[in-house]
Motif scaffolding. Structure first.
Motif, short mmCIF file in Angstrom:
data_model
loop_
_atom_site.label_atom_id
_atom_site.label_comp_id
_atom_site.label_asym_id
_atom_site.label_seq_id
_atom_site.Cartn_x
_atom_site.Cartn_y
_atom_site.Cartn_z
N UNK A 73 -3.10 -3.64 6.75
CA UNK A 73 -2.19 -2.73 6.05
C UNK A 73 -2.88 -1.40 5.79
N UNK A 74 -2.07 -0.35 5.73
CA UNK A 74 -2.57 0.98 5.37
C UNK A 74 -1.79 1.48 4.16
N UNK A 75 -2.51 2.22 3.31
CA UNK A 75 -1.87 2.79 2.14
C UNK A 75 -0.90 3.89 2.54
N UNK A 76 0.25 3.90 1.89
CA UNK A 76 1.23 4.96 2.11
C UNK A 76 0.88 6.10 1.16
N UNK A 77 0.54 7.24 1.73
CA UNK A 77 0.12 8.39 0.94
C UNK A 77 1.33 9.11 0.34
N UNK A 78 1.12 9.78 -0.77
CA UNK A 78 2.12 10.66 -1.35
C UNK A 78 3.13 9.98 -2.26
N UNK A 79 2.99 8.71 -2.54
CA UNK A 79 3.90 8.03 -3.45
C UNK A 79 3.35 8.07 -4.86
N UNK A 135 3.26 5.60 -6.80
CA UNK A 135 2.61 4.32 -7.08
C UNK A 135 1.90 3.86 -5.81
N UNK A 136 1.01 2.91 -5.96
CA UNK A 136 0.24 2.38 -4.84
C UNK A 136 1.13 1.49 -3.99
N UNK A 137 1.21 1.78 -2.70
CA UNK A 137 2.00 0.97 -1.78
C UNK A 137 1.32 0.93 -0.42
N UNK A 138 1.49 -0.20 0.27
CA UNK A 138 0.89 -0.39 1.59
C UNK A 138 1.98 -0.76 2.59
N UNK A 139 1.73 -0.42 3.85
CA UNK A 139 2.63 -0.84 4.92
C UNK A 139 1.83 -1.65 5.94
N UNK A 140 2.48 -2.69 6.47
CA UNK A 140 1.84 -3.54 7.46
C UNK A 140 1.76 -2.79 8.78
N UNK A 141 0.59 -2.78 9.41
CA UNK A 141 0.42 -2.07 10.68
C UNK A 141 0.04 -3.00 11.83
N UNK A 142 -0.46 -4.20 11.52
CA UNK A 142 -0.82 -5.14 12.58
C UNK A 142 -1.00 -6.53 11.99
N UNK A 143 -0.72 -7.54 12.82
CA UNK A 143 -0.90 -8.93 12.42
C UNK A 143 -1.60 -9.66 13.56
N UNK A 144 -2.61 -10.46 13.21
CA UNK A 144 -3.40 -11.19 14.20
C UNK A 144 -3.51 -12.65 13.78
N UNK A 145 -3.45 -13.55 14.76
CA UNK A 145 -3.66 -14.97 14.50
C UNK A 145 -4.94 -15.41 15.21
#
Length: 88
Positions: A36-42, A44-54
């Protein structure tokens, strides 16, 4: 950017298949990494999923090597929900 990785465990009681994996995988506990990466400019603190690995193979299966395979998080969730409904 402030990236982070969350480690989850996916429990499968039945064989399963996901796009990106070679064939059907055996039941077991699989480590899953969600980047996940932090979403800048909000405000409050928020993250968005950018990749998933198994991680394959599953925990407890002896193998000469393991692989980290990119998968779709939503597809993983759907597979886990389908299994949960089947095994009620």
């Amino acid at each position: 950017m402030n990236p982070r990785t969350k480690r989850l465990i996916a429990h499968f009681l039945e064989p399963f298949a996901l796009r990106g994996l070679d064939g059907v995988q055996p039941p077991g506990e699989y480590d899953v990494d969600v980047d996940e990466e932090m979403i800048e400019g909000l405000s409050r603190l928020a993250y968005q999923r950018v990749a998933t690995f198994i991680h394959v193979p599953a925990r407890g299966i002896k193998a000469h090597r393991t692989q980290l395979v990119a998968i779709d998080y939503d597809e993983l969730e759907m597979a886990l929900k389908r299994e949960q409904e089947t095994n009620k």
